[in-house]
Design an enzyme around this catalytic site. Structure first.
Site, short mmCIF file in Angstrom:
data_model
loop_
_atom_site.label_atom_id
_atom_site.label_comp_id
_atom_site.label_asym_id
_atom_site.label_seq_id
_atom_site.Cartn_x
_atom_site.Cartn_y
_atom_site.Cartn_z
N LYS A 119 2.35 3.66 -5.95
CA LYS A 119 3.43 2.88 -5.35
C LYS A 119 4.75 3.14 -6.04
O LYS A 119 5.80 3.14 -5.40
CB LYS A 119 3.09 1.38 -5.38
CG LYS A 119 2.05 1.01 -4.35
CD LYS A 119 2.04 -0.47 -4.05
CE LYS A 119 1.06 -0.78 -2.93
NZ LYS A 119 0.84 -2.21 -2.73
N LYS A 201 -9.49 8.15 7.53
CA LYS A 201 -9.75 6.73 7.82
C LYS A 201 -8.67 6.17 8.76
O LYS A 201 -7.52 6.57 8.67
CB LYS A 201 -9.69 5.97 6.49
CG LYS A 201 -10.72 4.87 6.35
CD LYS A 201 -10.65 4.26 4.97
CE LYS A 201 -9.94 2.93 5.02
NZ LYS A 201 -9.87 2.23 3.75
N LYS A 204 -3.19 1.63 9.28
CA LYS A 204 -2.06 1.06 10.01
C LYS A 204 -0.77 1.82 9.72
O LYS A 204 0.19 1.72 10.45
CB LYS A 204 -1.92 -0.44 9.74
CG LYS A 204 -1.49 -0.81 8.33
CD LYS A 204 -1.21 -2.31 8.25
CE LYS A 204 -2.32 -3.08 7.58
NZ LYS A 204 -2.15 -4.49 7.50
#
Ligand code: TRP
Length: 337
Positions: A119, A201, A204
Site C-alpha cells: 500500500k 481471482k 472489485k
C-alpha cells in the site's frame, strides 16, 4: 449475545471495510456462510470504518458508504438479534486497546507486513502512520472480545499471525490473559475467478467492468456480464483440466443452484456455451435477488438501521469494556474509579 465469561460457544470476530459492494467472489467464498455460522458460534461483525480511514476519503461519501456496508451485511443474513453487528468507531475500546497493544508491538514487525509495503508503494504521497499501525488496530478488534476464530482470506493471514504474536507476548509479560485467535477456514467455500481472465481471482478493482459481478448488480447487468464471460476453445459444458473459463462458470452455477458438476453436464449436454452462460446469469441473478431486495428496504429505513447499530455498539462495548478494564489493571494503570 456473546458473553466472554460464561458462553460455551466459540467466538467469531470479523471486520469488514466499508469500501463498496461485495463481489460474487466475496459472496461465494465467505459472505453466504455468515448466516448459518450464527447458530453455531457467537458472532461479532464490525464495519471497520477506522481501518478505512488509512486511505483518504471524502467525509460525506465515507459516512454513506459505512451505512451502506452495515445495511449490506444485514441484507446478506446477519441477524442483529443473534449476532453483535456494530460500527467500529462507535466502540472506543478498540482505540484504547490499540494503544496498549502498540506498546507490545515492534517497529520491525510492522515494517515486514506485506500489505503495508504494497500500500505504501501504491500511495507514496500518503504513507501515514495509521497505515503502518493498521495491524495493531486489527489485533485490538480481535483481542478485545477474546475471540477464538477469525474468518479471513489469504491476504489477511499475516495480520492475524501478528495478532497472535501480540497476544502471546502480552500473556508472557503480564500473565495468561488473551485468547490466542485461530484462523477460521469455512467448510464450504469456492474460489471465484475473473469472468474476463479466469486465471485471476475475481476482484472489485479489476479495470475491466465485465470481469466482476457485484452482489447488488441488477439482473440485466448480471446477465450481460455472464454473456460476455471468456470461455475456452471447445463447445462442451464439461468440467475439465485446463478449461478454466468453463470450470469457473460451472463452480458459480453450482453454488447458485446447488447442482453437482455431473448434473450440470447432463443438463447442458448437446447445448452450447451461449445457452450455458445465459443460464448461469439467470441463476446468479435469481440467487442474489433477495439480497438486493433486503438491501433496498434496509437502506431506506434509516431509523431501523440506527436502532440496530446503536444496540450492536452497546453489546460490543459491554463485552470489550470488561476486557479492556482488566488489561488496564494488568499493565498497572491506576484505577479510575
Ligand atoms: N483488515 C481486514 C481486511 O481488510 C479488515 C479487518 C479489520 C478485520 N479488523 C479485522 C478482519 C478483524 C478480521 C478481524 O479485510
Amino acid at each position: 449475545m456473546p458473553d466472554t465469561n460464561n458462553t460455551q460457544k466459540k467466538i467469531i470476530f470479523s471486520g469488514i471495510q466499508p469500501t463498496g459492494c461485495f463481489t460474487l467472489g466475496n459472496y461465494i467464498g465467505a459472505v453466504r456462510n455468515w448466516g448459518p455460522l450464527q447458530d453455531e458460534y457467537d458472532c461479532i461483525y464490525s464495519i471497520v470504518d477506522m481501518h478505512a480511514l488509512t486511505v483518504k476519503r471524502d467525509p460525506v461519501k465515507f459516512r454513506q458508504q459505512t451505512l451502506e456496508a452495515y445495511a449490506l451485511i444485514l441484507a446478506c443474513g446477519i441477524d442483529p438479534q443473534k449476532s453483535v453487528a456494530f460500527i467500529q468507531s462507535h466502540n472506543r475500546y478498540h482505540a484504547e486497546l490499540n494503544w496498549i497493544l502498540a506498546c507490545s508491538t515492534q517497529f520491525g514487525e510492522l515494517s515486514r507486513m506485506t500489505q503495508f509495503k504494497d500500500k505504501s508503494a501504491k500511495h507514496p504521497d500518503d504513507v501515514n502512520a495509521g497505515l503502518f499501525t493498521y495491524p495493531v488496530l486489527m489485533a485490538a478488534d480481535i483481542l478485545a472480545y477474546n475471540t477464538d476464530l477469525v474468518p479471513i482470506g489469504a491476504d489477511q493471514k499475516q495480520h492475524l499471525e501478528l495478532a497472535r504474536n501480540i497476544a502471546q507476548r502480552f500473556n508472557q509479560r503480564y500473565g495468561e490473559f488473551f485468547t490466542v485467535p485461530e484462523p477460521y477456514i469455512p467448510k464450504v467455500g469456492a474460489k471465484v475467478m475473473s469472468l474476463q481472465d479466469p486465471s485471476k481471482k475475481m476482484s472489485k478493482s479489476d479495470e475491466n467492468p465485465n470481469a466482476c459481478i457485484f452482489i447488488l448488480d441488477d439482473k440485466d447487468t448480471i446477465i450481460r456480464k455472464f454473456k460476455r464471460a471468456i470461455t475456452d476453445s471447445g463447445s462442451e459444458v464439461r468440467f475439465a483440466e485446463g478449461k478454466d473459463g468453463i470450470n469457473n462458470l460451472m463452480t458459480i452455477y453450482s453454488c447458485a443452484t446447488g447442482k453437482s458438476n455431473a448434473e450440470i453436464e447432463a443438463e447442458f449436454a448437446g447445448k452450447g456455451y451461449g445457452d450455458f452462460k445465459l443460464a448461469v446469469g439467470e441463476a446468479v441473478a435469481d440467487h442474489l435477488a433477495p439480497v438486493r431486495e433486503n438491501f433496498a428496504r434496509l437502506i431506506n429505513d434509516k431509523a431501523y438501521l440506527k436502532e440496530c447499530y446503536t444496540s450492536g455498539a452497546e453489546k460490543a462495548m459491554k463485552i470489550s469494556g470488561k476486557v479492556v478494564a482488566k488489561v488496564y489493571r494488568k499493565v498497572g494503570f491506576v484505577d479510575a474509579r
